[in-house]
Design a protein around this motif. Sequence first.
Motif, short mmCIF file in Angstrom:
data_model
loop_
_atom_site.label_atom_id
_atom_site.label_comp_id
_atom_site.label_asym_id
_atom_site.label_seq_id
_atom_site.Cartn_x
_atom_site.Cartn_y
_atom_site.Cartn_z
N ALA A 236 0.83 -1.20 0.00
CA ALA A 236 0.00 0.00 0.00
C ALA A 236 0.86 1.25 0.00
O ALA A 236 0.60 2.21 -0.74
CB ALA A 236 -0.93 -0.01 1.21
N PHE A 237 1.92 1.27 0.83
CA PHE A 237 2.80 2.42 0.89
C PHE A 237 3.51 2.63 -0.45
O PHE A 237 3.75 3.77 -0.86
CB PHE A 237 3.83 2.26 2.00
CG PHE A 237 3.38 2.77 3.32
CD1 PHE A 237 3.02 4.11 3.48
CD2 PHE A 237 3.30 1.93 4.42
CE1 PHE A 237 2.60 4.59 4.71
CE2 PHE A 237 2.87 2.40 5.66
CZ PHE A 237 2.51 3.73 5.81
N SER A 238 3.86 1.56 -1.13
CA SER A 238 4.51 1.66 -2.44
C SER A 238 3.60 2.34 -3.44
O SER A 238 4.01 3.22 -4.20
CB SER A 238 4.90 0.26 -2.94
OG SER A 238 5.48 0.35 -4.22
N THR A 239 2.32 1.93 -3.43
CA THR A 239 1.34 2.52 -4.34
C THR A 239 1.09 3.98 -4.00
O THR A 239 1.07 4.86 -4.88
CB THR A 239 0.01 1.75 -4.28
OG1 THR A 239 0.25 0.38 -4.58
CG2 THR A 239 -0.99 2.32 -5.26
N ILE A 240 0.92 4.27 -2.71
CA ILE A 240 0.62 5.63 -2.27
C ILE A 240 1.79 6.57 -2.58
O ILE A 240 1.59 7.70 -3.01
CB ILE A 240 0.30 5.65 -0.76
CG1 ILE A 240 -1.00 4.90 -0.49
CG2 ILE A 240 0.19 7.08 -0.26
CD1 ILE A 240 -1.26 4.66 0.97
N VAL A 246 3.60 11.78 -8.07
CA VAL A 246 2.94 12.36 -9.26
C VAL A 246 2.21 13.65 -8.89
O VAL A 246 2.31 14.67 -9.58
CB VAL A 246 1.96 11.35 -9.88
CG1 VAL A 246 1.09 12.02 -10.94
CG2 VAL A 246 2.71 10.18 -10.49
N VAL A 247 1.46 13.60 -7.79
CA VAL A 247 0.67 14.76 -7.36
C VAL A 247 1.57 15.96 -7.06
O VAL A 247 1.30 17.09 -7.48
CB VAL A 247 -0.17 14.40 -6.10
CG1 VAL A 247 -0.72 15.66 -5.44
CG2 VAL A 247 -1.31 13.47 -6.49
N THR A 248 2.67 15.72 -6.35
CA THR A 248 3.59 16.81 -5.99
C THR A 248 4.23 17.42 -7.23
O THR A 248 4.30 18.66 -7.37
CB THR A 248 4.69 16.30 -5.04
OG1 THR A 248 4.08 15.72 -3.88
CG2 THR A 248 5.61 17.43 -4.62
N ILE A 285 6.80 6.53 -16.11
CA ILE A 285 7.95 5.94 -15.43
C ILE A 285 7.60 5.57 -14.00
O ILE A 285 7.88 4.46 -13.53
CB ILE A 285 9.15 6.91 -15.46
CG1 ILE A 285 9.65 7.10 -16.90
CG2 ILE A 285 10.28 6.38 -14.58
CD1 ILE A 285 10.75 8.14 -17.02
N ILE A 286 6.98 6.51 -13.29
CA ILE A 286 6.63 6.28 -11.88
C ILE A 286 5.61 5.16 -11.75
O ILE A 286 5.75 4.26 -10.91
CB ILE A 286 6.08 7.58 -11.26
CG1 ILE A 286 7.21 8.61 -11.11
CG2 ILE A 286 5.46 7.31 -9.89
CD1 ILE A 286 6.75 9.99 -10.74
N TYR A 287 4.58 5.19 -12.59
CA TYR A 287 3.52 4.20 -12.44
C TYR A 287 3.93 2.80 -12.90
O TYR A 287 3.32 1.81 -12.49
CB TYR A 287 2.27 4.65 -13.20
CG TYR A 287 1.44 5.64 -12.42
CD1 TYR A 287 0.80 5.27 -11.25
CD2 TYR A 287 1.32 6.96 -12.84
CE1 TYR A 287 0.06 6.17 -10.52
CE2 TYR A 287 0.57 7.87 -12.12
CZ TYR A 287 -0.05 7.46 -10.96
OH TYR A 287 -0.79 8.37 -10.24
#
Length: 313
Positions: A236-240, A246-248, A285-287
């Motif tokens: 969960a922490f990895s996904t969050i 991305v949001v930042t 890349i991030i996702y």
Amino acid sequence: MEKVNHSVVSEFILLGLSQSQNLQILFFLVFSVVYVGILLGNILILVTVSFVSCLHTPMNFFLISLSCIDMILASFATPKMIVDFFREQKTISWWGCYSQMFFMHLLGGSEMMLLVVMAIDRYVAICKPLHYMTIMNPRLLIGLLLSSYAVGFVHSSSQMAFMLTLPFCGPNVVDSFFCDLPLVIKLACQDTYLLKLLVIADSGLLSLVCFLHLLVSYIVIIYSVRHRAASGSSKAFSTISAHITVVTLFFAPCIFIYVWPFSQYSLDKILSVFYTIFTCLLNPIIYTLRNQEVKAAIKKMRTKHRNSKHTFR
């Protein structure tokens, strides 16, 4: 003096990123590679998620939509910027300039709302896992996606409606590589104080409200994750963390530019490059790097492709 009630400017001049010839050659190479990377990276996500059945989840449904928006967002100005590096006079027509502003805010507003929707999806998946598929049903998914596009359309149209009435009869030089709303408003031949307030109220508040909503959402999710088992918490922490990154990267430049849109900071040009180009590259890349399921699916597709090549030999 007779009042000017129509525009006499038929085109705008874009100053681009730099006047240095050496830097323009370097920028041409860098942004050409980046733009190709954006297209290939997002197409890879689209193909992988579309053709691998185990990835047909609500989250990946929104991920496909994000990839589509990123490709279009990167394409509304980047190809012209790349071509303009070899042009001495970087001009854009009056309608071309307005089209850039319209699509910039349409896609930017839609992506902001889509990131909020993705945070809602993560909240339901992590905090209400047993009811996830029931809550995130196809009807709700389509409704949330259409709502994101609707907010982007209303956000963009509300500003462009006022821009169409502005007269432009003097300076026509835009100090950027594309037509951005605060920069073009400055060139109008009338008092634009109320329109500037509208930009701050519309673009600035939309960016700030969405960011604060996301911030609160992820704080609630992280608080819930802390009470989970270690194995589940790690995933969960990895996904969050991927979502927060991305949001930042997307919201920080937007808030800086559109909450204080009429400042004289040259940093605005750098930030514009970041949220219109580089975030579109970083998202896939991030996702992919932080999503184990997508990475496994890509490896599986590559293995299957290699095996099929050996079969036909």
